[in-house]
Motif scaffolding. Structure first.
Motif, PDB file in Angstrom:
ATOM      1  N   ALA A 233      12.105 -24.748 -46.475  1.00 43.49           N
ATOM      2  CA  ALA A 233      12.781 -25.693 -47.369  1.00 43.49           C
ATOM      3  C   ALA A 233      14.293 -25.613 -47.204  1.00 43.49           C
ATOM      4  O   ALA A 233      15.000 -26.639 -47.232  1.00 43.49           O
ATOM      5  CB  ALA A 233      12.372 -25.410 -48.811  1.00 43.49           C
ATOM      6  N   SER A 234      14.813 -24.390 -47.006  1.00 46.93           N
ATOM      7  CA  SER A 234      16.260 -24.250 -46.830  1.00 46.93           C
ATOM      8  C   SER A 234      16.742 -24.932 -45.561  1.00 46.93           C
ATOM      9  O   SER A 234      17.830 -25.524 -45.532  1.00 46.93           O
ATOM     10  CB  SER A 234      16.643 -22.769 -46.826  1.00 46.93           C
ATOM     11  N   LEU A 235      15.956 -24.864 -44.502  1.00 47.89           N
ATOM     12  CA  LEU A 235      16.327 -25.551 -43.263  1.00 47.89           C
ATOM     13  C   LEU A 235      16.358 -27.066 -43.462  1.00 47.89           C
ATOM     14  O   LEU A 235      17.219 -27.769 -42.909  1.00 47.89           O
ATOM     15  CB  LEU A 235      15.346 -25.196 -42.149  1.00 47.89           C
ATOM     16  N   LEU A 236      15.430 -27.560 -44.252  1.00 43.39           N
ATOM     17  CA  LEU A 236      15.348 -29.001 -44.501  1.00 43.39           C
ATOM     18  C   LEU A 236      16.351 -29.464 -45.547  1.00 43.39           C
ATOM     19  O   LEU A 236      16.511 -30.672 -45.761  1.00 43.39           O
ATOM     20  CB  LEU A 236      13.930 -29.366 -44.943  1.00 43.39           C
ATOM     21  N   GLY A 237      16.996 -28.504 -46.214  1.00 41.49           N
ATOM     22  CA  GLY A 237      17.981 -28.869 -47.217  1.00 41.49           C
ATOM     23  C   GLY A 237      17.390 -29.413 -48.494  1.00 41.49           C
ATOM     24  O   GLY A 237      18.019 -30.226 -49.189  1.00 41.49           O
ATOM     25  N   ILE A 238      16.179 -28.972 -48.828  1.00 39.33           N
ATOM     26  CA  ILE A 238      15.534 -29.433 -50.051  1.00 39.33           C
ATOM     27  C   ILE A 238      15.077 -28.223 -50.857  1.00 39.33           C
ATOM     28  O   ILE A 238      14.978 -27.111 -50.329  1.00 39.33           O
ATOM     29  CB  ILE A 238      14.329 -30.357 -49.769  1.00 39.33           C
ATOM     30  N   ALA A 289      13.712 -22.819 -34.236  1.00 42.37           N
ATOM     31  CA  ALA A 289      13.480 -23.580 -33.009  1.00 42.37           C
ATOM     32  C   ALA A 289      12.734 -24.873 -33.295  1.00 42.37           C
ATOM     33  O   ALA A 289      13.047 -25.936 -32.728  1.00 42.37           O
ATOM     34  CB  ALA A 289      12.710 -22.728 -32.004  1.00 42.37           C
ATOM     35  N   LEU A 290      11.755 -24.810 -34.177  1.00 41.82           N
ATOM     36  CA  LEU A 290      11.006 -26.013 -34.519  1.00 41.82           C
ATOM     37  C   LEU A 290      11.882 -27.025 -35.252  1.00 41.82           C
ATOM     38  O   LEU A 290      11.795 -28.237 -35.016  1.00 41.82           O
ATOM     39  CB  LEU A 290       9.789 -25.640 -35.368  1.00 41.82           C
ATOM     40  N   PHE A 291      12.753 -26.535 -36.125  1.00 40.77           N
ATOM     41  CA  PHE A 291      13.672 -27.432 -36.831  1.00 40.77           C
ATOM     42  C   PHE A 291      14.627 -28.100 -35.849  1.00 40.77           C
ATOM     43  O   PHE A 291      14.882 -29.314 -35.927  1.00 40.77           O
ATOM     44  CB  PHE A 291      14.458 -26.648 -37.892  1.00 40.77           C
ATOM     45  N   ALA A 292      15.149 -27.329 -34.889  1.00 41.04           N
ATOM     46  CA  ALA A 292      16.046 -27.891 -33.881  1.00 41.04           C
ATOM     47  C   ALA A 292      15.359 -28.961 -33.055  1.00 41.04           C
ATOM     48  O   ALA A 292      16.009 -29.907 -32.559  1.00 41.04           O
ATOM     49  CB  ALA A 292      16.578 -26.766 -32.978  1.00 41.04           C
ATOM     50  N   ALA A 293      14.035 -28.840 -32.921  1.00 40.99           N
ATOM     51  CA  ALA A 293      13.272 -29.834 -32.151  1.00 40.99           C
ATOM     52  C   ALA A 293      12.887 -31.045 -32.993  1.00 40.99           C
ATOM     53  O   ALA A 293      12.232 -31.962 -32.489  1.00 40.99           O
ATOM     54  CB  ALA A 293      12.015 -29.182 -31.580  1.00 40.99           C
ATOM     55  N   GLY A 294      13.270 -31.041 -34.270  1.00 42.40           N
ATOM     56  CA  GLY A 294      13.007 -32.196 -35.129  1.00 42.40           C
ATOM     57  C   GLY A 294      11.823 -32.086 -36.042  1.00 42.40           C
ATOM     58  O   GLY A 294      11.480 -33.041 -36.746  1.00 42.40           O
ATOM     59  N   GLU A 295      11.186 -30.921 -36.082  1.00 42.92           N
ATOM     60  CA  GLU A 295       9.998 -30.778 -36.943  1.00 42.92           C
ATOM     61  C   GLU A 295      10.385 -30.919 -38.423  1.00 42.92           C
ATOM     62  O   GLU A 295      11.409 -30.378 -38.868  1.00 42.92           O
ATOM     63  CB  GLU A 295       9.358 -29.418 -36.723  1.00 42.92           C
ATOM     64  N   GLY A 296       9.562 -31.654 -39.161  1.00 38.71           N
ATOM     65  CA  GLY A 296       9.774 -31.830 -40.579  1.00 38.71           C
ATOM     66  C   GLY A 296      10.795 -32.885 -40.945  1.00 38.71           C
ATOM     67  O   GLY A 296      11.019 -33.146 -42.133  1.00 38.71           O
ATOM     68  N   ARG A 297      11.397 -33.500 -39.949  1.00 40.70           N
ATOM     69  CA  ARG A 297      12.393 -34.543 -40.209  1.00 40.70           C
ATOM     70  C   ARG A 297      11.866 -35.882 -39.734  1.00 40.70           C
ATOM     71  O   ARG A 297      11.162 -35.959 -38.724  1.00 40.70           O
ATOM     72  CB  ARG A 297      13.711 -34.205 -39.493  1.00 40.70           C
TER      73      ARG A 297
END
Length: 300
Positions: A233-238, A289-297
């Motif tokens: 959640a912190s990576l997604l900013g929510i 790494a998954l967030f950098a690849a766009g996961e969850g966005r």
């Protein structure tokens, strides 16, 4: 090597996608025609096998020429479907040099949060995990009888592209369950793929040898479930979902069963014997790494 895979699922596909060049040919089983079509871009010959219906004759023909067999299908009440249907072909094969069996760390059962390794007692009372123990033993018996090399990979919770806490949080499926002292173990699918690549390369590079290896393929940091959700959640900013108790979470009987066992999985043998260096040694590095690849966005 020519590789045959029973069960072209999430882990097997990641392995093939990243290490296809190791093999001259690959075939494997799927349960539906739709899944077979999706595997065409990977250069894999997909054959139908449900474990209950008559198998395609092409599977026996493939086993007669395969150098390696990867088994990634769950056992049923009557054992591993691959071994039940094809034990004679596998046991008498003159070409098979290596067999890999994907099992689960669930076989260890509850150790009260203590560290366990491959020599630890198998204490599970879970029906699914008891079936895994029997399947491991059946494959070990087969390997000993036929003189095959067998590697059993005991896997924890698997995450990776499309299947991770970022997606769960973004889609509103995540629960943040508080239970003091409870930890879970996990592994990024790419680290499973790298381990399989090491094992198959070892099998291809030397003489066939009868042996049985067991490896825990888990990351370095068992962690509470809520910590992983909070970090995603912190990576997604929510804001993370509100904390809840296990009783309030409304989990299915299968979901609840995972909370009856608590252990920390040690991976020292994986590193010492195979020289594996995990790309994702903890959930934070994996989720980064998954967030950098766009996961969850949302995609543009």
């Amino acid at each position: 090597m020519r590789l045959f895979v029973f069960g072209l699922g999430f882990s097997a596909q990641a392995f093939i996608r990243q290490h296809r060049a190791q093999f001259s040919a690959i075939a494997g089983t799927v349960r539906s025609a739709g899944k077979a079509t999706a595997l065409t871009p990977l250069g894999v010959e997909a054959l139908s096998f449900t474990g209950t219906e008559a198998a395609e004759p092409a599977i026996s023909a493939w086993l007669a020429k395969a150098d390696g067999v990867l088994v990634s299908v769950p056992p049923g009440a009557d054992g591993c479907p691959a071994l039940r249907a094809f034990a004679p072909e596998i046991t008498t094969s003159r070409t098979i040099r290596w067999i890999g069996y994907l099992s689960t760390v669930g076989v260890y059962g509850d150790h009260g949060g203590a560290w366990v390794d491959e020599t630890s007692a198998l204490l599970t009372h879970n029906t699914r995990s008891l079936l895994r123990i029997e399947a491991e033993r059946s494959w070990a018996t087969q390997a000993a009888t036929a003189g095959h090399a067998l590697d059993i990979l005991r896997l924890p919770g698997i995450y990776g592209p499309g299947r991770n806490a970022l997606v769960d949080v973004a889609e509103g499926r995540a629960r943040r369950i508080a239970r003091p002292g409870q930890v879970f173990n996990r592994i990024h699918v790419d680290d499973i793929a790298a381990t399989l690549a090491t094992l198959t390369a070892r099998a291809a590079g030397g003489p066939a040898e009868p042996r049985i290896g067991i490896y825990n393929v888990s990351d370095d940091e068992p962690a509470p479930q809520g910590d992983v959700i909070t970090y995603a959640a912190s990576l997604l900013g929510i804001a993370p979902p509100p904390e809840t108790t296990l009783e309030e979470a409304g989990l299915s009987p299968m979901g609840l069963s995972f909370w009856t066992e608590n252990k920390r999985i040690a991976n020292a043998r994986l590193k010492a014997e195979l020289g594996i260096q995990l790309a994702y040694p903890n959930y934070r590095i994996g989720l980064d790494a998954l967030f950098a690849a766009g996961e969850g966005r949302p995609t543009a």
